[in-house]
Design an enzyme around this catalytic site. Structure first.
Site, PDB file in Angstrom:
ATOM      1  N   LEU A   3     -23.170 101.798 119.753  1.00  0.00           N
ATOM      2  CA  LEU A   3     -22.209 100.738 120.097  1.00  0.00           C
ATOM      3  C   LEU A   3     -21.944  99.905 118.842  1.00  0.00           C
ATOM      4  CD1 LEU A   3     -20.677  99.605 122.648  1.00  0.00           C
ATOM      5  CD2 LEU A   3     -22.474  97.865 122.759  1.00  0.00           C
ATOM      6  N   ARG A  11     -21.012 113.071 115.237  1.00  0.00           N
ATOM      7  CA  ARG A  11     -21.264 114.230 114.383  1.00  0.00           C
ATOM      8  C   ARG A  11     -21.910 115.329 115.217  1.00  0.00           C
ATOM      9  NH1 ARG A  11     -18.179 112.398 111.233  1.00  0.00           N
ATOM     10  NH2 ARG A  11     -18.528 111.678 109.108  1.00  0.00           N
ATOM     11  N   GLU A  19     -18.931 122.775 110.859  1.00  0.00           N
ATOM     12  CA  GLU A  19     -17.459 122.783 110.797  1.00  0.00           C
ATOM     13  C   GLU A  19     -16.971 123.542 109.558  1.00  0.00           C
ATOM     14  OE1 GLU A  19     -16.278 118.676 111.033  1.00  0.00           O
ATOM     15  OE2 GLU A  19     -17.221 118.427 112.974  1.00  0.00           O
ATOM     16  N   HIS A  54     -11.962 118.122 114.844  1.00  0.00           N
ATOM     17  CA  HIS A  54     -12.312 116.900 114.077  1.00  0.00           C
ATOM     18  C   HIS A  54     -11.048 116.115 113.680  1.00  0.00           C
ATOM     19  CE1 HIS A  54     -15.640 115.123 111.289  1.00  0.00           C
ATOM     20  NE2 HIS A  54     -14.751 114.193 111.611  1.00  0.00           N
ATOM     21  N   VAL A  55     -10.347 115.654 114.704  1.00  0.00           N
ATOM     22  CA  VAL A  55      -9.061 114.967 114.448  1.00  0.00           C
ATOM     23  C   VAL A  55      -9.064 113.496 114.870  1.00  0.00           C
ATOM     24  CG1 VAL A  55      -7.632 117.052 114.587  1.00  0.00           C
ATOM     25  CG2 VAL A  55      -8.120 115.761 116.689  1.00  0.00           C
TER      26      VAL A  55
END
Ligand code: NAP
Ligand code: 8YV
Length: 321
Positions: A152, A232, A261, A279-280
């Site tokens: 958070l 991640r 990735e 991963h956008v």
């Protein structure tokens, strides 16, 4: 005229970073952060680096007069900050400017996962609506759900703000309880997973977060559970997740990030109850421009204005600049 400061740019980087730096500095580009690509006579002349991706310990050892590594992205796990600190090099990242974009994408990914919007659009585009009738009702809905944020911080906070607008109850797990938020705190990830039916991971890649979302946590999330990861891939035991989705241990997952990735596990590609993005989360022109601007501002700040804008906590600014 004073000689221009020399900046090394290994690998690809957003063009705006280069646009902002080319006139002021002597930019040297190489294919990747590999000491073999920087001859010894050049190595001693490099004072700054702008990089998107990996910058490891061998590069810090190879560049004796390096002062700053300006990294593109808020997560700076690709840069060896321990080596940076040992060599008295400042590392900077790009916090804050991407929070809203990443939070927006997280909500989009959550809705895609639960309400199967990509599948519904594929149904329409394939002519199945006209041929076969309405897209099947989705078994899952956001209605009546509770969301748990694993992390958070800046982005987690922005995701929580959006979820409030959906009427979704919010809880969280971090190492330190926050006194400035009204959300329920859970001192362990397992307690959080057991208390909610949406679990959203938005923690950094650190030794402490490795594969923390494992079979045990997914079991606690339960058969109606939805797992979303925008932090991640490192944080997730991907084999355990694929197995949990296949066996109905949890209901569905949405992932923007992966361990290796751009390679995505074959098992994920075969599953119907997972929504996958490459991963956008921050990948709009406006937000990537803002990130690029901050990379450049950190370099300019360091060499011309007395200090970087956003140094990371592991490399506090020394008197060196
Ligand atoms: P941040 O403001 O530093 O927040 C990190 C949060 O994670 C904090 O609440 C922190 O709380 C918590 N945390 C850290 N280590 C933890 C642990 N071991 N256990 C439990 N909680 C832990 O970072 P941010 O700006 O929100 O960004 C978070 C991460 O998102 C980045 O590091 C990056 O990896 C990822 N990211 C991904 C994308 C994408 O494109 N998908 C885009 C941007 C960012 P405590 O310190 O109290 O534990
Ligand atoms: C970027 C990110 O995709 O900021 C981060 O930590 O993961 C993303 O915003 C990445 O850093 C650069 O491509």
């Amino acid at each position: 005229m004073a000689e221009k400061v020399r900046i090394l740019v290994p690998g690809a980087i957003n063009a705006r970073v280069l646009d902002a730096l080319y006139d002021r500095y002597d930019i040297i580009r190489i294919d990747r952060a590999d000491p073999a690509l920087v001859p010894a006579d050049v190595a001693g002349t490099i004072r700054g680096v702008a990089v998107s991706g990996t910058f490891g310990a061998p590069m810090f050892a190879h560049l004796p007069n390096l002062e700053i590594v300006a990294s593109f992205g808020v997560g700076y796990d690709g840069v060896d900050v321990k080596a940076a600190a040992a060599h008295d090099v400042v590392v900077t990242n790009t916090p804050d400017v991407l929070d809203d974009e990443v939070a927006d994408t997280t909500i989009g990914l959550l809705i895609n996962t639960v309400r199967q919007l990509p599948q519904a659009e594929a149904w329409l585009r394939a002519g199945r609506w006209a041929r076969e009738g309405a897209f099947p009702l989705t078994p899952l809905s956001l209605r009546g759900r509770k969301a748990g944020l694993y992390g958070l911080g800046r982005i987690g906070g922005a995701i929580a703000e959006r979820l409030k607008g959906f009427g979704i109850e919010i809880a969280y797990h971090t190492r330190r309880k926050r006194d400035d938020v009204p959300y329920a705190y859970h001192p362990t990830l397992k307690e959080l997973a057991a208390a909610v039916d949406i679990l959203i991971a938005i923690v950094p890649k650190t030794p402490d977060t490795h594969k923390t979302v494992d079979a045990d946590i997914l079991e606690a999330l339960g058969p109606n559970g939805v797992f979303i990861n925008v932090g991640r891939g490192w944080t997730v035991d991907e084999e355990a997740l694929a197995s949990a989705l296949e066996k109905g241990v949890i209901a569905a997952a949405g992932l923007d990030v992966f361990q290796d990735e751009p390679n995505v596990p074959e098992a994920f590609l075969k599953l119907p109850n997972i929504s996958l993005l490459p991963h956008v989360a921050s990948a709009s022109v406006v937000t990537r421009d803002a990130m690029a601007g901050l990379v450049a501002e950190n370099v300019i700040g360091w060499f011309e204005r007395g200090g970087p804008v956003t140094p990371v906590p592991e490399t506090p600014v020394s008197a060196r600049g």
